[in-house]
Design an enzyme around this catalytic site. Structure first.
Site, PDB file in Angstrom:
ATOM      1  N   GLY A   1       2.128   4.790   4.417  1.00  0.00           N
ATOM      2  CA  GLY A   1       2.314   5.479   3.147  1.00  0.00           C
ATOM      3  C   GLY A   1       1.880   4.593   1.996  1.00  0.00           C
TER       4      GLY A   1
ATOM      5  CG  ASP B   1      -1.584   7.463   2.267  1.00  0.00           C
ATOM      6  OD1 ASP B   1      -2.022   8.624   2.367  1.00  0.00           O
ATOM      7  OD2 ASP B   1      -0.589   7.179   1.591  1.00  0.00           O
TER       8      ASP B   1
ATOM      9  CG  ASP C   1       7.596   4.720   0.966  1.00  0.00           C
ATOM     10  OD1 ASP C   1       8.367   5.692   0.932  1.00  0.00           O
ATOM     11  OD2 ASP C   1       7.140   4.171  -0.062  1.00  0.00           O
TER      12      ASP C   1
ATOM     13  CG  HIS D   1       9.887  11.150   2.172  1.00  0.00           C
ATOM     14  ND1 HIS D   1       9.257  10.130   2.845  1.00  0.00           N
ATOM     15  CD2 HIS D   1      10.386  10.600   1.036  1.00  0.00           C
ATOM     16  CE1 HIS D   1       9.362   9.001   2.153  1.00  0.00           C
ATOM     17  NE2 HIS D   1      10.041   9.260   1.054  1.00  0.00           N
TER      18      HIS D   1
ATOM     19  CG  HIS E   1      11.242   3.630  -0.121  1.00  0.00           C
ATOM     20  ND1 HIS E   1      10.323   4.125  -1.012  1.00  0.00           N
ATOM     21  CD2 HIS E   1      12.256   3.107  -0.862  1.00  0.00           C
ATOM     22  CE1 HIS E   1      10.746   3.905  -2.247  1.00  0.00           C
ATOM     23  NE2 HIS E   1      11.924   3.300  -2.180  1.00  0.00           N
ATOM     24  CG  ASP E   2      12.182   7.429  -0.855  1.00  0.00           C
ATOM     25  OD1 ASP E   2      12.702   6.946  -1.873  1.00  0.00           O
ATOM     26  OD2 ASP E   2      10.954   7.622  -0.757  1.00  0.00           O
TER      27      ASP E   2
END
Length: 218
Positions: A45, A70, A140, A143, A168-169
């Site tokens: 990502g 990516d 990352d 999602h 992440h997140d």
């Protein structure tokens, strides 16, 4: 003592397009600083390169390499009509998101082209031929549940013993946002191969405590 981001690179990181708060970026930089002497770091990502600067800073300081995967067409939440859409990143001819040119400028301006290498393609495609153990895996990417789980399935087993998995997140409460990264974290802990280490903001780090790179992690 925690290593600090060099002032010149911190300025570039803060100016870059992206969604990573400074404290999470500093956390990522610290883990990379610990791990990069053992092997390369892999980011899934890239977006426009904000997090790659934090990783690349550690690579510049201690040596090492950062690879970042990516397709540069944007995740679901980056598309038109969604919350994180940025119309300036749309290719006028194709009408599609294209973050690669911005990423390249971001890394070049930061002077990190020798440390950060872009791998352009879908993570599922890259995973079919990936064979390199990594000292740090930073997930990352998309999602949506299927994408987050695919990123883990494709690359978590390449984290070397003692290496770091950073997600992440990670949001535990549905009212705070999407649950896919949290489910990936749960899967990693439940595999028995990773031990939860530390949390800063929505970023969670784990250490691989069982198995060698290339072995299944569950």
């Amino acid at each position: 003592m925690n290593p600090e981001m060099p002032a010149d690179l911190l300025a570039h990181a803060l100016a870059a397009k992206g969604f990573m708060p400074e404290d999470e970026g500093a956390f990522l930089h610290r883990i990379a600083h610990e791990r990069l002497s053992h092997g390369p770091a892999l980011e899934i990502g890239t977006y426009c390169g904000k997090s790659a600067i934090y990783l690349g800073a550690a690579a510049r300081e201690i040596g090492g390499s950062v690879l970042t995967i990516d397709h540069h067409r944007g995740s679901e939440e980056n598309q038109a009509g969604w919350e994180h859409h940025d119309a300036s990143l749309v290719d006028d001819e194709l009408g599609l998101m294209d973050t690669l040119p911005v990423f390249r400028r971001t890394v070049a301006r930061a002077g990190l082209e020798d440390q950060v290498t872009a791998v352009v393609g879908r993570s599922t495609s890259v995973a079919t031929w990936w064979r390199t153990p990594v000292s740090l895996l930073f997930i990352d990417g998309g999602h949506a549940e299927v994408h987050a789980q695919n990123d883990y399935s494709g690359f978590a087993h390449w984290v070397m013993a003692g290496g770091a998995l950073v997600i992440h997140d990670v949001l535990e409460r549905p009212e705070d946002g999407g649950q896919a990264p949290f489910h990936v974290w749960q899967r990693a802990v439940g595999s028995g191969c990773f031990e939860s280490r530390e949390t800063v903001g929505s970023m969670r780090a784990l250490t691989r405590t069982r198995g060698d790179a290339g072995e299944p992690v569950g």
